[in-house]
Design a protein around this motif. Structure first.
Motif, short mmCIF file in Angstrom:
data_model
loop_
_atom_site.label_atom_id
_atom_site.label_comp_id
_atom_site.label_asym_id
_atom_site.label_seq_id
_atom_site.Cartn_x
_atom_site.Cartn_y
_atom_site.Cartn_z
N ASP A 1 58.16 35.67 9.27
CA ASP A 1 59.13 36.05 10.32
C ASP A 1 60.25 37.00 9.86
O ASP A 1 61.41 36.82 10.25
CB ASP A 1 59.76 34.79 10.93
CG ASP A 1 58.75 33.92 11.66
OD1 ASP A 1 57.55 34.24 11.61
OD2 ASP A 1 59.16 32.90 12.25
N ASP B 1 57.15 35.59 14.81
CA ASP B 1 57.57 34.75 15.94
C ASP B 1 57.48 35.63 17.20
O ASP B 1 57.99 36.76 17.20
CB ASP B 1 59.02 34.31 15.68
CG ASP B 1 59.38 32.98 16.29
OD1 ASP B 1 58.56 32.04 16.23
OD2 ASP B 1 60.51 32.86 16.82
N CYS C 1 60.86 27.92 10.05
CA CYS C 1 59.50 28.45 9.99
C CYS C 1 58.92 28.47 8.58
O CYS C 1 57.73 28.22 8.39
CB CYS C 1 59.45 29.81 10.66
SG CYS C 1 59.74 29.64 12.44
#
Ligand code: VGL
Ligand code: ZN
Length: 212
Positions: A15, A53, A158
């Motif tokens: 991400d 994401d 994440c």
């Protein structure tokens, strides 16, 4: 400790999108400083996978989808607790793009996650319902990859969940700590490291690989 990287290892870069960099709505402090480190690490790996994401308008993880709710509140959904976030990584927007300063032309795969409107996905492997798989474990298995090194943002969301799911999938997993940055809301950073340590995930520094 120095670690030799080989054909059965993968670097996962989580991400590294504008919305998670300083200045973005969910900017992780210092996340811009890890970009050169990630680029350098990537040159040591034949196998690099990026995650992204990627949320539709009205996504369940966004506070703006729940009238009266504020960012960083936690609500209860059918699959469990969900932190509500500021609008971020809306698909097709500039903020959802991976930073142009991430220069890894040999990256093989970009796994998008969080694209189902009613389920969030911190992990690159499994959505928050803990049932829906992204296919990443199968991809790595078919490629005979058995060691995973995780970098990127956010350490406490994440990165952490991606590492935990990699380890659960039977892959030997390490997080390269100085090549990650966190958001740290309501004790999330402490909790993430405690969970990763309990799971047996290795905590490395980039020099453990770059010095080899
Ligand atoms: C993330 C919060 C919401 C992350 C993604 O990349 O860690 N955090 N969506
Ligand atoms: Zn998100």
């Amino acid at each position: 400790m120095t670690i030799d990287i080989g054909a059965n290892d993968v670097l996962i870069v989580v991400d590294m999108q504008y919305d998670f960099l300083p200045g973005g709505p969910l900017g992780a402090p210092g996340a811009d400083h890890i970009i050169p480190l990630i680029n350098a690490l990537a040159t040591r790996f034949a196998n690099v996978v990026l995650t992204q994401d990627w949320h539709p308008p009205g996504h369940v993880s966004l506070a703006s989808s729940h009238p009266g709710r504020q960012p960083f509140e936690t609500i209860e959904l059918s699959y469990g607790p969900q932190v509500l976030w500021p609008d971020h990584c809306l698909w097709g927007t500039h903020g959802a793009e991976i930073s142009a300063e991430i220069v890894i032309p040999h990256a093989q795969l970009i796994i998008r996650k969080g694209y189902n409107r009613d389920v969030d996905s911190y992990s690159g492997f499994q959505e928050a319902d803990r049932k829906t798989h992204t296919g990443l474990a199968g991809y790595l298995k078919e490629r005979a990859i058995d060691r995973v090194f995780v970098t990127g943002v956010a350490t406490d969301f994440c990165v952490g969940w991606t590492a935990l799911d990699a380890q659960s999938a039977g892959l030997q997993t390490a997080v390269i700590e100085d090549a990650t940055r966190g958001i740290d809301t309501n004790g999330s950073m402490h909790r993430a490291w405690a969970n990763m340590t309990t799971a047996g995930i290795n905590r490395l520094q980039s020099n453990d690989i770059l010095a080899a």
